[in-house]
Write an enzyme that holds these catalytic residues in place. Structure first.
Site, PDB file in Angstrom:
ATOM      1  N   VAL A   1      51.911  10.145  56.465  1.00  0.00           N
ATOM      2  CA  VAL A   1      52.111  10.772  58.010  1.00  0.00           C
ATOM      3  C   VAL A   1      50.617   9.468  58.816  1.00  0.00           C
ATOM      4  O   VAL A   1      50.403   9.161  59.517  1.00  0.00           O
ATOM      5  CB  VAL A   1      50.858  11.748  57.372  1.00  0.00           C
ATOM      6  CG1 VAL A   1      49.689  12.008  56.831  1.00  0.00           C
ATOM      7  CG2 VAL A   1      50.419  12.868  59.002  1.00  0.00           C
ATOM      8  N   ASP A   2      49.928   8.466  57.373  1.00  0.00           N
ATOM      9  CA  ASP A   2      48.688   8.044  58.345  1.00  0.00           C
ATOM     10  C   ASP A   2      49.630   6.555  58.653  1.00  0.00           C
ATOM     11  O   ASP A   2      48.081   6.514  59.935  1.00  0.00           O
ATOM     12  CB  ASP A   2      47.718   7.691  56.854  1.00  0.00           C
ATOM     13  CG  ASP A   2      46.823   7.247  56.996  1.00  0.00           C
ATOM     14  OD1 ASP A   2      46.259   6.412  58.285  1.00  0.00           O
ATOM     15  OD2 ASP A   2      45.916   6.736  56.434  1.00  0.00           O
TER      16      ASP A   2
END
Ligand code: ADP
Length: 178
Positions: free
Chosen positions: A39-40
């Site tokens: 997700v980062d």
């Protein structure tokens, strides 16, 4: 699936958190705030370089596990990104549950401090960091419920789950939690 607690709503949604149009989206960051996969990586790709330029400048020392820092959101629809650092799963006896709850709690505190009425979370620590999904879902929802009961804010907390498995685990926890 949604639940109303006082004036606040907690809801589950299956999808991609980078597409959320809420006041704040939460990033599952690492303590160096250096970016990564999952997700980062998706948030920094879609949000552009200004997000990391800001965290580099304001938080060169990074962020401790179990806590969070806030930045603007670059090209994303959200106004803020809250970079929350969940624990790496090490078997469950290294304070992981309290650290995971801390990452959610600090994110919610920052959201309220920055007048965010709506916030979207991913399932922190359940990807590369290996936290078992069922327990992570329980902690995430219990922490959110406890926070809105105490503070009456924010108005909307969304959990944006990427996989079928994550959505099912959060749905089961939501049904059981009182
Ligand atoms: P961590 O290092 O905290 O485990 P990851 O990014 O590896 O963080 O994974 C956290 C969770 O986010 C996982 O359940 C993963 O499936 C999910 N995820 C990955 N990409 C996205 C996305 N674009 N939107 C929402 N959730 C995502």
């Amino acid at each position: 699936m949604r639940r109303q607690i006082g004036q606040s709503i907690i809801e589950l949604h299956q999808g991609d958190i980078t597409l959320e149009s809420v006041d704040a989206i939460v990033n599952a960051a690492n303590s160096h705030l250096l970016g990564g996969g999952g997700v980062d990586g998706a948030i920094h790709r879609r949000g552009g370089p200004s997000i990391m330029a800001e965290t580099d400048e304001k938080h060169p020392e990074g962020c401790p596990t179990g806590s969070a820092v806030i930045s603007t959101a670059g090209d994303l629809q959200a106004k803020h990104v809250i970079h929350a650092v969940g624990p790496r799963w090490q078997g469950g006896n290294r304070g992981e549950a309290e650290l995971l709850a801390g990452a959610y709690r600090r994110s919610l505190e920052l959201a309220v401090e920055y007048d965010c009425r709506s916030i979207s979370f991913p399932a922190i620590s359940t990807g590369v960091y290996g936290y078992p999904m069922d327990s992570a879902a329980w902690i995430a929802l219990a922490t959110a419920l406890d926070f809105v009961r105490k503070h009456g804010r924010p108005e909307l907390i969304r959990f944006v789950l990427f996989s079928d498995g994550a959505f099912e685990a959060f749905s089961a926890a939501m049904e059981q939690l009182t």
